[in-house]
Design a protein around this motif. Structure first.
Motif, mmCIF file in Angstrom:
data_model
loop_
_atom_site.group_PDB
_atom_site.id
_atom_site.type_symbol
_atom_site.label_atom_id
_atom_site.label_comp_id
_atom_site.label_asym_id
_atom_site.label_seq_id
_atom_site.Cartn_x
_atom_site.Cartn_y
_atom_site.Cartn_z
ATOM 1 N N ALA A 161 0.832 -1.202 0.000
ATOM 2 C CA ALA A 161 0.000 0.000 0.000
ATOM 3 C C ALA A 161 0.865 1.249 0.000
ATOM 4 C CB ALA A 161 -0.903 0.014 1.236
ATOM 5 N N HIS A 162 0.355 2.300 -0.609
ATOM 6 C CA HIS A 162 0.956 3.619 -0.514
ATOM 7 C C HIS A 162 -0.040 4.583 0.115
ATOM 8 C CE1 HIS A 162 3.546 1.954 -3.857
ATOM 9 N NE2 HIS A 162 4.425 2.323 -2.937
ATOM 10 N N MET A 163 0.479 5.583 0.788
ATOM 11 C CA MET A 163 -0.346 6.538 1.517
ATOM 12 C C MET A 163 0.178 7.946 1.270
ATOM 13 S SD MET A 163 -0.615 4.624 5.211
ATOM 14 C CE MET A 163 -1.063 2.893 5.376
ATOM 15 N N THR A 164 -0.571 8.927 1.777
ATOM 16 C CA THR A 164 -0.119 10.322 1.762
ATOM 17 C C THR A 164 0.052 10.797 3.196
ATOM 18 O OG1 THR A 164 -1.124 10.891 -0.366
ATOM 19 C CG2 THR A 164 -0.737 12.698 1.179
ATOM 20 N N GLY A 216 7.953 4.853 -1.026
ATOM 21 C CA GLY A 216 7.047 5.212 -2.107
ATOM 22 C C GLY A 216 5.843 6.027 -1.712
ATOM 23 N N HIS A 217 5.763 6.452 -0.451
ATOM 24 C CA HIS A 217 4.640 7.262 0.001
ATOM 25 C C HIS A 217 4.841 8.730 -0.383
ATOM 26 C CE1 HIS A 217 3.257 3.806 2.280
ATOM 27 N NE2 HIS A 217 4.437 3.735 2.886
ATOM 28 N N GLU A 218 3.741 9.458 -0.381
ATOM 29 C CA GLU A 218 3.779 10.883 -0.718
ATOM 30 C C GLU A 218 3.937 11.728 0.543
ATOM 31 O OE1 GLU A 218 0.914 14.372 -2.695
ATOM 32 O OE2 GLU A 218 0.077 12.403 -2.208
ATOM 33 N N ILE A 219 4.736 12.786 0.455
ATOM 34 C CA ILE A 219 4.868 13.760 1.534
ATOM 35 C C ILE A 219 4.201 15.052 1.078
ATOM 36 C CG2 ILE A 219 6.421 14.920 3.135
ATOM 37 C CD1 ILE A 219 6.529 11.825 3.233
#
Length: 403
Positions: free
Chosen positions: A105-108, A159-162
């Motif tokens: 999973a990826h998150m922000t 790979g998550h967004e900041i």
């Protein structure tokens, strides 16, 4: 390695640079033999005071999106996002990084800029409409700033967004973000970026590892405090090249559209088991409807409330998945309100959602990458579906050639 940790180097495929010859960043890039133009071979490149660095394309990203084929079912996107994204010594940030790894999973993570500014430097912050150095969320201890830096670094490498949650979190009174002008929002954003880009100068921790990203490139969206002030934020965000905003309150489960040229990605009303009304898809709104504003309600309620919050998220997911496939947006805070039940609910919901086919657990940035790759006519057709409305004749007929 000028602040790039051994773990970062290894994960970025630069392990050869760990020898005695790796005495400079330029030498590291040359030793690694990275492909592409010379500018990309000389990586990582320290930016400014060394608080941040350009290390190339972000790792662990999905393949470049492509348009839906005629008649193809759209994926079910689900975005878990975190307001503030500070680690306060409770282990919540690493807990959800591990959960994401386990489920691909990826998150922000909407980082509050002040979480990287020491309190003894608070007079560097000039919040619009408020006294110099003021903050309604306070400042972190040095130990918690270091932990936050550690997990923000890990999150990006995973790979998550900041994104950004801005700074002082002013929700009430004459200085509330609800009253800020576009120019004041621009000032707030630039200050948030500066606190991320200059934490080494502000803390004096010049041997602490750099963040592995260029924040000017990475920052393409945010969420305002208390979901206030979006109307005047949008012109400032558009001027800075942002691609989306996640600040709308009370959105419905339909496919998103742009507002002022920026994707509008709102928290949504979702079913609330045991009630006829819907609840906003965020932990705080679950809390507000269960215990008022109390974060320490009697523990005998906790098991029932945990189940209700979990089932609410899952009901919102199933409604979208089984009908219009509108993306589901879930917002959270790294808090242990009411015994941590909302953290448990978010974790359980993610674990169960991840089991379904055609589900993509993505960041907001990854979602807008997909949206931007689609045929505008297809997106218009998707937006025609109301909450809980199934495509007439199934997806193969609804999105057939000539839509």
């Amino acid at each position: 390695m000028s602040g790039i940790t051994r773990r970062d180097v290894t994960r970025l495929g630069l392990g050869a640079c760990l020898g005695a010859a790796a005495t400079s960043l330029t030498g590291c890039g040359a030793l690694a033999g990275l492909g592409g133009p010379q500018a990309d071979r000389d990586l990582p490149r320290i930016i400014g005071d060394g608080s941040t660095s350009y290390t190339g394309a972000q790792p662990h990203q999905p393949p470049s999106p492509s348009p839906l084929d005629p008649g193809q079912d759209p994926p079910q996107f689900v975005v878990f996002s975190w307001d503030g994204a500070g680690e306060l010594g409770k282990g919540l940030f690493p807990r959800f990084l591990e959960l994401a790894r386990a489920h691909d999973a990826h998150m922000t993570f909407f980082l509050s800029g002040l979480y990287l500014l020491p309190e003894d430097k608070k007079r560097l912050y000039r919040p619009p409409g408020n006294p110099v150095g003021a903050s309604d969320i306070g400042y972190l201890t040095d130990a918690h700033i270091k932990e936050t830096l550690k997990y923000v670094r890990e999150a990006w490498l995973d790979g998550h967004e900041i994104g950004t949650h801005f700074n002082g979190h002013f929700c009430a009174g004459p200085g509330s973000v609800a009253h800020w002008s576009p120019a004041e929002w621009h000032s707030e954003i630039e200050q948030a970026r500066s606190f991320v880009k200059s934490w080494r100068t502000h803390t004096g921790w010049h041997d602490h590892p750099a963040l592995p990203f260029d924040y000017d490139r990475e920052l393409v969206g945010g969420r305002t405090p208390c979901l206030l002030g979006q109307r005047n934020l949008l012109p400032a965000a558009r001027g800075l090249g942002w691609r989306y905003d996640a600040s709308s309150p009370g959105g419905v489960q339909r496919w998103p559209r742009r507002r002022g040229g920026i994707w509008d990605l709102p928290l949504q009303g979702i079913p609330f088991p045991g009630h006829r009304f819907e609840v906003l898809s965020m932990d705080y709104n679950m809390l507000a409807n269960q215990s008022g504003n109390s974060t320490r309600a009697p523990s005998y309620h906790h098991a029932d409330w945990r189940l209700q919050a979990t089932e609410s998220y899952l009901a919102g997911f199933r409604r979208a998945y089984e009908t219009n496939r509108a993306p589901l947006f879930i917002g959270n805070h790294f808090e242990e309100w009411n015994g941590g039940i909302y953290m448990d609910a978010a974790e359980e919901a993610l674990r169960r959602i991840a089991l379904w086919q055609d589900v993509r657990l993505v960041s907001f940035r990854q979602l807008v990458d997909w949206l931007d790759a689609q045929d505008p006519a297809v997106l218009t057709k998707l937006r025609s579906l109301q909450v809980g409305e199934r495509p007439q004749g199934g997806w193969s007929a609804f999105l057939r050639t000539g839509t």
